[in-house]
Design a protein around this motif. Structure first.
Motif, PDB file in Angstrom:
ATOM      1  N   VAL A 274       0.808  -1.223   0.000  1.00 41.94           N
ATOM      2  CA  VAL A 274       0.000   0.000   0.000  1.00 41.94           C
ATOM      3  C   VAL A 274       0.843   1.277   0.000  1.00 41.94           C
ATOM      4  O   VAL A 274       0.299   2.376  -0.141  1.00 41.94           O
TER       5      VAL A 274
ATOM      6  N   GLU B  11       2.037   3.279  -5.084  1.00 42.08           N
ATOM      7  CA  GLU B  11       0.868   3.716  -5.868  1.00 42.08           C
ATOM      8  C   GLU B  11       0.649   2.831  -7.093  1.00 42.08           C
ATOM      9  O   GLU B  11      -0.489   2.513  -7.448  1.00 42.08           O
TER      10      GLU B  11
ATOM     11  N   ILE C 298      -1.053  -0.453  -6.303  1.00 40.93           N
ATOM     12  CA  ILE C 298      -2.485  -0.279  -6.003  1.00 40.93           C
ATOM     13  C   ILE C 298      -3.249  -0.095  -7.318  1.00 40.93           C
ATOM     14  O   ILE C 298      -4.276  -0.738  -7.557  1.00 40.93           O
ATOM     15  N   LYS C 299      -2.683   0.765  -8.181  1.00 36.57           N
ATOM     16  CA  LYS C 299      -3.329   1.030  -9.482  1.00 36.57           C
ATOM     17  C   LYS C 299      -3.493  -0.276 -10.259  1.00 36.57           C
ATOM     18  O   LYS C 299      -4.567  -0.585 -10.790  1.00 36.57           O
TER      19      LYS C 299
ATOM     20  N   GLU D 143       0.497   6.206   7.563  1.00 32.80           N
ATOM     21  CA  GLU D 143       0.383   6.007   6.110  1.00 32.80           C
ATOM     22  C   GLU D 143      -0.106   4.584   5.810  1.00 32.80           C
ATOM     23  O   GLU D 143      -1.065   4.374   5.066  1.00 32.80           O
TER      24      GLU D 143
ATOM     25  N   TYR E 114      -4.097   5.698   6.230  1.00 29.89           N
ATOM     26  CA  TYR E 114      -4.338   6.276   4.904  1.00 29.89           C
ATOM     27  C   TYR E 114      -4.672   5.202   3.875  1.00 29.89           C
ATOM     28  O   TYR E 114      -5.488   5.422   2.964  1.00 29.89           O
ATOM     29  N   SER E 115      -4.096   4.000   4.047  1.00 27.78           N
ATOM     30  CA  SER E 115      -4.336   2.938   3.064  1.00 27.78           C
ATOM     31  C   SER E 115      -5.825   2.603   2.948  1.00 27.78           C
ATOM     32  O   SER E 115      -6.298   2.240   1.868  1.00 27.78           O
TER      33      SER E 115
ATOM     34  N   GLN F  27      -7.229   5.232   0.679  1.00 24.69           N
ATOM     35  CA  GLN F  27      -6.736   5.045  -0.681  1.00 24.69           C
ATOM     36  C   GLN F  27      -7.405   3.839  -1.363  1.00 24.69           C
ATOM     37  O   GLN F  27      -7.865   3.937  -2.505  1.00 24.69           O
TER      38      GLN F  27
ATOM     39  N   GLY G 102     -11.045   4.530  -2.121  1.00 24.51           N
ATOM     40  CA  GLY G 102     -11.177   5.425  -3.276  1.00 24.51           C
ATOM     41  C   GLY G 102     -11.002   4.663  -4.585  1.00 24.51           C
ATOM     42  O   GLY G 102     -11.705   4.918  -5.572  1.00 24.51           O
ATOM     43  N   ALA G 103     -10.090   3.699  -4.582  1.00 25.46           N
ATOM     44  CA  ALA G 103      -9.860   2.899  -5.788  1.00 25.46           C
ATOM     45  C   ALA G 103     -11.000   1.901  -6.010  1.00 25.46           C
ATOM     46  O   ALA G 103     -11.354   1.576  -7.148  1.00 25.46           O
TER      47      ALA G 103
END
Ligand code: NAD
Length: 258
Positions: free
Chosen positions: A68, A71, A74-75, A120, A124-125, A128, A131-132
């Motif tokens: 995580v 980026e 994750i993408k 983070e 935050y993960s 993130q 959101g994905a």
């Protein structure tokens, strides 16, 4: 009836057979979900091999590296989901990290980098990954994360992870408020202490477990599979009216004053 047939579920956070995510993956599989599993890759590929062998009996249709902090990974994880599954129904966020140095001693001595890394990876993960996941949850969905009482009360040695869990629990509420109109529910399970790789980094974890065994109404702590059952419930239509909540799966410890 708890039935997850036809649901695509992405499960993060399996490191070994003690992982809470492993308990959750087993129960989602039992309920009929189609699984995608992510693992934290390392340079020598040891984690990939270990987790692949463990999850093989659950026949995951996706098995992907996802750090995580990266980026691109994750993408690529969510691009693969779009290509191969078209829609996502369930996201299990079951990961956290803080340096061992920051999980004992004086909280006031937490380093800037230790604080940032813990928040983070552990907090935050969730934002993130949610959101994905949002654009892929076209038929609604359920997001479940894992928290601990140390995010609400000061527990010895939990220190920076308590701050991370407080942020995580608030993130659950903000995400639930945002995603609710799309029929995406977001909840957290606050599990009692269980011996795992992550929890063994917390100073005095065995003392915490023994204390719970003495004090909790059920006079024991909980298992990964019990957390898995609660997660399966939160991912199913049986919990269709529940969002933004913290569900305690802790043998009742949280209600006790002494
Ligand atoms: P675990 O060590 O089995 O799982 C932690 C996972 O986090 C591992 O799979 C690890 O690979 C993953 N991870 C760490 N850094 C990562 C990164 N950068 N990218 C992707 N993955 C990363 O331990 P666990 O106890 O099963 O922890 C799972 C969750 O449950 C955590 O959020 C933890 O805080 C929470 N929790 C644990 C307990 C407990 O007592 N074990 C109690 C309440 C909540």
């Amino acid at each position: 009836m708890l039935n997850l047939t036809g649901k695509n579920a992405l499960v993060t956070g399996i490191a070994n057979n003690r992982s809470i995510a492993w308990g959750i993956a087993q129960q989602l599989h039992k309920a009929g979900a189609n699984l995608g599993i992510t693992y934290l890759p390392d340079e020598r590929g040891k984690m990939e091999k270990k987790v692949a062998e463990l999850v093989e009996p659950l026949n995951p249709s996706l098995f992907l590296p996802c750090n995580v902090q990266d980026e691109d990974q994750i993408k690529s994880t969510f691009e693969t989901i779009r290509e191969q599954w078209e829609k996502l129904d369930i996201l299990i966020h079951c990961l956290a990290f803080a340096s061992k140095d920051d999980l004992s001693g004086d909280f006031s001595q937490t380093s800037r980098s230790g604080f940032n890394t813990a928040l983070e990876i552990s907090t935050y993960s969730l934002v993130q990954l949610s959101g994905a996941a949002k654009p892929l949850m076209t038929e609604g969905g359920s997001i479940v994360t894992l928290t601990y009482l140390g995010g609400v009360r000061a527990i010895p040695n939990y220190n920076v992870m308590g701050v991370a869990k407080a942020g995580l629990e608030m993130s659950v509420r903000y995400l639930a408020a945002e995603l609710g109109p799309q029929n995406i529910r977001v909840n957290a399970i606050s599990a009692g202490p269980i011996r795992t790789l992550a929890s063994s980094a917390v100073g005095g974890i065995l003392d915490m477990i023994h204390h719970v065994e003495e004090v909790a109404p059920l006079r024991r702590t909980v298992t990964q599979l019990e957390v898995g059952n609660a997660a399966a419930f939160l991912c199913s239509d049986l919990s269709s009216g529940i969002t933004g909540q913290i569900l305690y799966v802790d043998a009742g410890y949280e209600i006790m004053g002494m």
